[in-house]
Motif scaffolding. Structure first.
Motif, PDB file in Angstrom:
ATOM      1  N   UNK A   1       0.772  -1.226   0.000  1.00  0.00           N
ATOM      2  CA  UNK A   1       0.000   0.000   0.000  1.00  0.00           C
ATOM      3  C   UNK A   1       0.806   1.280   0.000  1.00  0.00           C
ATOM      4  N   UNK A   2       2.144   1.172  -0.072  1.00  0.00           N
ATOM      5  CA  UNK A   2       3.001   2.351  -0.029  1.00  0.00           C
ATOM      6  C   UNK A   2       3.826   2.475  -1.312  1.00  0.00           C
ATOM      7  N   UNK A   3       3.869   3.681  -1.863  1.00  0.00           N
ATOM      8  CA  UNK A   3       4.739   3.927  -3.012  1.00  0.00           C
ATOM      9  C   UNK A   3       6.192   3.850  -2.565  1.00  0.00           C
ATOM     10  N   UNK A   4       7.015   3.168  -3.371  1.00  0.00           N
ATOM     11  CA  UNK A   4       8.428   2.996  -3.030  1.00  0.00           C
ATOM     12  C   UNK A   4       9.292   3.355  -4.230  1.00  0.00           C
ATOM     13  N   UNK A   5      10.586   3.482  -3.995  1.00  0.00           N
ATOM     14  CA  UNK A   5      11.539   3.722  -5.083  1.00  0.00           C
ATOM     15  C   UNK A   5      11.789   2.390  -5.795  1.00  0.00           C
ATOM     16  N   UNK A   6      11.314   2.248  -7.026  1.00  0.00           N
ATOM     17  CA  UNK A   6      11.469   0.972  -7.746  1.00  0.00           C
ATOM     18  C   UNK A   6      12.910   0.498  -7.861  1.00  0.00           C
ATOM     19  N   UNK A   7      13.851   1.448  -7.972  1.00  0.00           N
ATOM     20  CA  UNK A   7      15.249   1.084  -8.149  1.00  0.00           C
ATOM     21  C   UNK A   7      15.793   0.279  -6.968  1.00  0.00           C
ATOM     22  N   UNK A   8      15.155   0.360  -5.821  1.00  0.00           N
ATOM     23  CA  UNK A   8      15.592  -0.398  -4.640  1.00  0.00           C
ATOM     24  C   UNK A   8      15.116  -1.843  -4.647  1.00  0.00           C
ATOM     25  N   UNK A   9      14.283  -2.207  -5.642  1.00  0.00           N
ATOM     26  CA  UNK A   9      13.675  -3.539  -5.635  1.00  0.00           C
ATOM     27  C   UNK A   9      13.999  -4.377  -6.864  1.00  0.00           C
ATOM     28  N   UNK A  10      14.459  -3.756  -7.921  1.00  0.00           N
ATOM     29  CA  UNK A  10      14.805  -4.532  -9.109  1.00  0.00           C
ATOM     30  C   UNK A  10      15.925  -5.516  -8.793  1.00  0.00           C
ATOM     31  N   UNK A  11      15.760  -6.757  -9.245  1.00  0.00           N
ATOM     32  CA  UNK A  11      16.768  -7.784  -9.013  1.00  0.00           C
ATOM     33  C   UNK A  11      16.570  -8.531  -7.701  1.00  0.00           C
ATOM     34  N   UNK A  12      15.638  -8.086  -6.870  1.00  0.00           N
ATOM     35  CA  UNK A  12      15.375  -8.772  -5.610  1.00  0.00           C
ATOM     36  C   UNK A  12      14.381  -9.905  -5.790  1.00  0.00           C
ATOM     37  N   UNK A  13      14.528 -10.940  -4.941  1.00  0.00           N
ATOM     38  CA  UNK A  13      13.548 -12.018  -4.925  1.00  0.00           C
ATOM     39  C   UNK A  13      12.391 -11.586  -4.027  1.00  0.00           C
ATOM     40  N   UNK A  14      11.214 -12.120  -4.298  1.00  0.00           N
ATOM     41  CA  UNK A  14      10.041 -11.766  -3.496  1.00  0.00           C
ATOM     42  C   UNK A  14      10.260 -12.137  -2.023  1.00  0.00           C
ATOM     43  N   UNK A  15      11.017 -13.197  -1.782  1.00  0.00           N
ATOM     44  CA  UNK A  15      11.279 -13.629  -0.402  1.00  0.00           C
ATOM     45  C   UNK A  15      12.136 -12.621   0.346  1.00  0.00           C
ATOM     46  N   UNK A  16      12.812 -11.710  -0.381  1.00  0.00           N
ATOM     47  CA  UNK A  16      13.693 -10.730   0.244  1.00  0.00           C
ATOM     48  C   UNK A  16      12.962  -9.430   0.600  1.00  0.00           C
ATOM     49  N   UNK A  17      11.732  -9.315   0.135  1.00  0.00           N
ATOM     50  CA  UNK A  17      10.972  -8.096   0.377  1.00  0.00           C
ATOM     51  C   UNK A  17      10.300  -8.162   1.741  1.00  0.00           C
ATOM     52  N   UNK A  18      10.542  -7.180   2.574  1.00  0.00           N
ATOM     53  CA  UNK A  18       9.965  -7.156   3.916  1.00  0.00           C
ATOM     54  C   UNK A  18       8.667  -6.372   3.907  1.00  0.00           C
TER      55      UNK A  18
END
Length: 212
Positions: free
Chosen positions: A195-212
């Protein structure tokens, strides 16, 4: 005068005992029949999700990597995501000026001289396709209960609402819009997590399991 029937003392307890035994047997049979019927059902585990959410294997999903919304190696950032914690110099390139109004950029604008393909960053379902005067053509994709991606300033859209898309699938092409017309050909991309807008550049290349 009729002769009255007199029951012997042991008769009543005997009748009562028979009734209790019959009741227990009846309950036992009923429970067994119910169990047999339930065994015919198909059991599922997990949570019933929003109707827009695609059904995926949880284990496999956690290993999926978030892609960039483009393939071309010549694409670069034209305007950054506005982060209030950034240095003042960095924030200058994340401000949008339109009709004498300054606005904070809620996504990232990717630019390239030539029109480039825009791709979905993950598997998901298209939940909105719009064409707005200021933002141009846009596509919104829900990937799961936590992640939504938005692609704007498109010149062409190749999907429609309700379509299931796969990671890396072309969903449109870059274009222009009235809001950021000084960028010329570009893609405005936004990413929402929980529900929060984030900086996309901080998430590219990450696995879904790494997202908190």
């Amino acid at each position: 005068m009729k002769k009255r029937l007199v029951l012997k003392p042991f008769v009543i307890p005997t009748i009562y005992s028979i009734f209790v035994v019959a009741l227990i047997i009846g309950l036992f049979v009923s429970i067994n029949m119910g169990s047999e019927q339930n065994d015919e059902n198909t059991y599922v585990s997990g949570t019933i999700l929003d109707e827009y959410v695609p059904v995926v294997n949880t284990t496999e999903q956690e290993e999926v990597t978030i892609l960039k919304p483009y393939i071309s190696e010549n694409v670069k950032i034209g305007k950054n995501y506005y982060d209030y914690q950034d240095q003042e110099e960095d924030q200058k390139n994340s401000i949008i000026f339109h009709e004498n109004t300054y606005m904070q950029n809620s996504g990232i604008d990717y630019i390239q001289d030539d029109i480039f393909d825009v791709v979905s960053i993950l598997d998901g379902e298209v939940i909105e396709v719009e064409d707005k005067e200021l933002l141009g053509k846009s596509v919104t994709i829900r990937h799961n209960n936590e992640i939504i991606s938005i692609y704007q300033s498109l010149s062409e859209v190749t999907v429609k609402k309700g379509d299931q898309v796969t990671s890396g699938q072309v969903i449109g092409k870059s274009g222009t819009c009235e809001l950021n017309k000084e960028l010329n050909n570009h893609l405005h991309f936004e990413l929402t997590i929980k529900g929060q807008l984030v900086d996309p550049e901080n998430y590219f290349g990450k696995k879904l399991s790494e997202i908190e």
